[in-house]
Design an enzyme around this catalytic site. Sequence first.
Site, short mmCIF file in Angstrom:
data_model
loop_
_atom_site.label_atom_id
_atom_site.label_comp_id
_atom_site.label_asym_id
_atom_site.label_seq_id
_atom_site.Cartn_x
_atom_site.Cartn_y
_atom_site.Cartn_z
N THR A 50 0.81 -1.22 0.00
CA THR A 50 0.00 0.00 0.00
C THR A 50 0.84 1.27 0.00
O THR A 50 0.30 2.35 -0.25
CB THR A 50 -0.91 0.04 1.24
N CYS B 239 2.34 3.23 9.36
CA CYS B 239 1.42 3.40 10.49
C CYS B 239 2.17 3.25 11.81
O CYS B 239 3.28 2.73 11.86
CB CYS B 239 0.32 2.34 10.46
N CYS C 280 -2.43 1.37 15.09
CA CYS C 280 -3.39 1.76 14.05
C CYS C 280 -4.55 0.77 14.01
O CYS C 280 -4.34 -0.44 14.02
CB CYS C 280 -2.69 1.82 12.70
N ARG D 43 -6.71 -2.85 9.28
CA ARG D 43 -6.53 -4.30 9.23
C ARG D 43 -5.05 -4.65 9.20
O ARG D 43 -4.25 -3.98 8.54
CB ARG D 43 -7.22 -4.84 7.96
N ARG E 274 4.00 6.95 2.63
CA ARG E 274 3.20 8.10 3.05
C ARG E 274 2.48 7.78 4.35
O ARG E 274 2.15 6.61 4.61
CB ARG E 274 2.20 8.51 1.97
N CYS F 142 -0.27 7.20 7.25
CA CYS F 142 -1.65 6.72 7.33
C CYS F 142 -2.56 7.86 7.79
O CYS F 142 -2.21 8.64 8.69
CB CYS F 142 -1.72 5.56 8.32
N CYS G 287 -4.26 6.69 11.71
CA CYS G 287 -3.52 6.78 12.98
C CYS G 287 -2.60 7.98 13.03
O CYS G 287 -1.95 8.20 14.06
CB CYS G 287 -2.73 5.50 13.23
#
Length: 353
Positions: free
Chosen positions: A27, A31, A35, A38, A60, A62, A65
């Site tokens: 992705t 995080c 967080c 999932r 990048r 999240c 969170c």
Amino acid sequence: MTPDDTRWEAVLSRDPHADFVYAVATTRVYCRPWCPSRRPRREHVEYFAAPAAAERQGYRPCRRCTPRDGARDANAERRARVETACAVLAADDPCPSLAELASVVGTTSDTLRRDFQRVLGVTPKQYRDALRVEKLRDRLRDGRDVTGAMYDAGYGSSSRLYEQSNSRLGMTPASYGAGGAGACITFTTAASPLGRLLVATTERGVCRVTLGNDDATLERELRDEFSAADVARDDGALAATIAEVLRRIDGCRPALDLPVDLRGTAFQLQVWRELTRIPRGETRTYREVAESVGKPLAARAVGNACGSNPTAIVVPCHRVVASDGGLGGFGWGLDRKRRLLDNEQQPARQQPA
């Protein structure tokens, strides 16, 4: 235990005190360990001491969170209330009402319900019911008789037991306690563009669709779940069924109506039914599906239901994506999800002759 093992345990437990960030290669997002998103596959995770280090590698932050905010995020109080409430619900004492539970954690019933939905994706009642079913599973696996297991797990009557547990165990409590004794499951495997494919059915319909690297692992996982069930391979009987699943992987229009044998919570069944209504070649966001089932605030719970779908492809959870334009999650990896979606974008594809 290695440092990475320790960090992974912190991610799995959503440790609110862990002082590092983790990034997910599929992705490109990083995080904090706490967080609420999932949990990713471990092989896709990379760890960094600070946000700046993750960003230097092209990740990048999240949006959920907000990992730049420091050692504890802005939602710490919400998570703390939910953690306390979960501990109370997990106790062996009589289960408190929502109002009593809210009083224990120092908030209102409405706030606590929202806290649960935002942190865990379920209501306090749904969480309590899941604990009860897990306790029932444990008692039955330990060899307790059904009546004893029923009262130990907190069910007040046998009608309530069968109303809730049969849909979640996938069979009667007596059968589950005997490792699936009495259940008849037929399966077959085949090569697919996404890896080895296993399709299993009961007399009611398709009950499992699984992708993996080898047949032996796929079969072992099926047999481990139902160690005393009548699990048998029958390639001939399931030839048409697995051929239909392969056609759908290729993006072709369905040629056969495949009935399914799905067992889940009422909410999960609602979501899975809604997924079958998403037309081939189209997608819906988690929020749109939540709105379609009358629960506009349950986008996260929709994601959990998609992740629990045992008949992916037949029930097309891959057609649900994130509202920010991303793919969201997929148990078999985002590359496979993207390939399924790309295949379905081909206009007017028909099944092979």
